[in-house]
Motif scaffolding. Sequence first.
Motif, short mmCIF file in Angstrom:
data_model
loop_
_atom_site.label_atom_id
_atom_site.label_comp_id
_atom_site.label_asym_id
_atom_site.label_seq_id
_atom_site.Cartn_x
_atom_site.Cartn_y
_atom_site.Cartn_z
N ALA A 39 11.07 44.20 67.24
CA ALA A 39 10.16 43.51 68.80
C ALA A 39 9.47 42.70 68.46
O ALA A 39 9.25 41.47 67.04
N ASP A 40 9.02 42.05 69.63
CA ASP A 40 8.07 40.77 70.13
C ASP A 40 6.99 40.42 68.84
O ASP A 40 6.12 41.60 69.55
N ALA A 41 6.54 40.35 68.27
CA ALA A 41 4.83 39.57 67.19
C ALA A 41 4.05 39.71 68.32
O ALA A 41 2.89 40.61 68.19
N PHE A 42 4.21 38.34 69.09
CA PHE A 42 3.58 38.17 69.95
C PHE A 42 2.19 38.70 71.00
O PHE A 42 1.06 39.20 70.87
N ILE A 43 3.07 39.93 71.49
CA ILE A 43 3.07 41.21 72.62
C ILE A 43 2.31 42.48 71.03
O ILE A 43 1.45 42.76 72.39
N VAL A 44 2.74 42.70 70.94
CA VAL A 44 2.35 43.67 69.87
C VAL A 44 1.19 42.81 69.74
O VAL A 44 0.11 44.22 69.34
N GLU A 45 1.04 41.88 68.38
CA GLU A 45 -0.20 41.45 68.10
C GLU A 45 -1.67 40.94 69.30
O GLU A 45 -3.18 41.68 69.00
N LEU A 46 -1.67 40.93 70.20
CA LEU A 46 -2.72 40.67 71.17
C LEU A 46 -2.51 42.00 71.89
O LEU A 46 -3.86 42.37 72.27
N ALA A 47 -1.25 43.19 72.31
CA ALA A 47 -1.89 44.71 72.83
C ALA A 47 -2.84 44.98 71.41
O ALA A 47 -3.93 45.63 72.08
N LEU A 49 -5.00 43.91 69.42
CA LEU A 49 -6.47 43.00 69.78
C LEU A 49 -7.68 43.48 70.78
O LEU A 49 -8.46 43.73 71.00
N PHE A 50 -6.50 44.01 71.94
CA PHE A 50 -7.50 44.57 73.63
C PHE A 50 -7.82 45.68 73.43
O PHE A 50 -7.32 45.97 74.69
N HIS A 51 -7.07 46.83 72.89
CA HIS A 51 -5.82 47.65 73.22
C HIS A 51 -7.58 48.91 73.49
O HIS A 51 -7.46 49.32 74.36
N ASP A 52 -8.69 47.89 73.08
CA ASP A 52 -9.77 49.37 72.37
C ASP A 52 -10.33 48.78 74.07
O ASP A 52 -11.82 49.46 74.15
N GLU A 68 -11.27 42.76 83.90
CA GLU A 68 -11.80 41.70 82.50
C GLU A 68 -10.72 41.59 81.26
O GLU A 68 -11.00 40.63 81.08
N VAL A 69 -10.05 43.12 81.47
CA VAL A 69 -9.42 42.40 79.86
C VAL A 69 -7.90 41.75 80.33
O VAL A 69 -7.73 40.94 80.19
N GLU A 70 -7.16 41.83 81.77
CA GLU A 70 -6.41 41.13 82.26
C GLU A 70 -6.66 39.55 82.25
O GLU A 70 -6.24 38.94 82.13
N ASP A 71 -8.19 39.47 82.77
CA ASP A 71 -8.82 38.10 82.91
C ASP A 71 -8.68 37.08 81.67
O ASP A 71 -8.15 35.97 81.62
N MET A 72 -9.46 37.74 80.96
CA MET A 72 -9.50 37.40 79.45
C MET A 72 -7.84 36.98 79.18
O MET A 72 -8.62 35.88 78.13
N LEU A 73 -6.76 37.58 79.05
CA LEU A 73 -6.03 37.15 78.65
C LEU A 73 -5.07 36.03 79.60
O LEU A 73 -5.07 34.91 79.09
N ILE A 74 -5.34 35.68 81.05
CA ILE A 74 -5.24 35.25 81.91
C ILE A 74 -6.14 33.81 81.33
O ILE A 74 -5.49 32.70 80.75
N ALA A 75 -6.95 33.60 80.56
CA ALA A 75 -8.25 32.84 80.65
C ALA A 75 -7.55 32.29 78.83
O ALA A 75 -7.55 30.69 78.42
N LEU A 76 -6.84 32.71 78.76
CA LEU A 76 -5.61 32.47 77.27
C LEU A 76 -4.59 31.90 77.63
O LEU A 76 -3.99 31.95 76.01
N ILE A 86 1.55 43.82 77.47
CA ILE A 86 0.54 44.35 77.09
C ILE A 86 -0.53 45.33 77.77
O ILE A 86 -0.92 45.96 77.47
N MET A 87 -0.91 44.44 79.66
CA MET A 87 -1.33 45.42 79.88
C MET A 87 -1.23 46.86 79.86
O MET A 87 -1.37 48.12 80.32
N HIS A 88 0.59 47.26 80.33
CA HIS A 88 1.55 48.15 80.45
C HIS A 88 1.37 48.89 78.99
O HIS A 88 0.83 50.33 78.78
#
Length: 195
Positions: A39-47, A49-52, A68-76, A86-88
């Motif tokens: 698995a992609d550790a980057f995707i796992v870690e960000l998901a 962190l943001f899951h709740d 707002e969550v998606e906008d935060m990912l864009i800002a990052l 991640i959003m899925h």
Amino acid sequence: MDAERFVKKHLDKEGSGHDWLHIERVRKLALKLVEETEADAFIVELAALFHDLSDRKLADDKRMSRLEVEDMLIALSVSENDRSQIMHIIDTISFRGTGRTVPETIEGKIVQDADRLDAMGAIGIARTFVYAGSRGTPIYDPGEQTKGDSAIQHFYDKLLKLKGLMNTEAGKMKAEERHRFMELYLDTFYKECER
């Protein structure tokens, strides 16, 4: 990591059991589960962190909208493809009702297992009572003739079902021990209620 700093600040002292410490445990569990996969550790870690952040169980002043969550990912500066994955994951890992929703990717399955593992065992028991208390829900009412809304009922509505809903082999193994502990806890709880 800016994402970690943001989530930690946003969910610090959140009172429903979906606080920063929950997020950190889910992240650590998820990254441990990644070790046994490709698995992609980057995707796992960000998901993880943001899951709740947009979860309906959060207090209104803590809950963010999905946008707002998606906008935060864009800002990052998270790429569109990674952001979509991640959003899925965020959209599909919640138990909600039957708990039968399963993410399509291994990354989603890992985050879902980690989140569910944190709802089991000693930590899961503690979180159940914290959440119940935050909503004014009683611990247990032995006089109720039908299923009522109580912290103990939550074990039957959700927690005891989680063992059978794990996606990964590592998740299934970890769930066994946590499940047994919850069963022992309930046996002890009922014995103490009868005294």
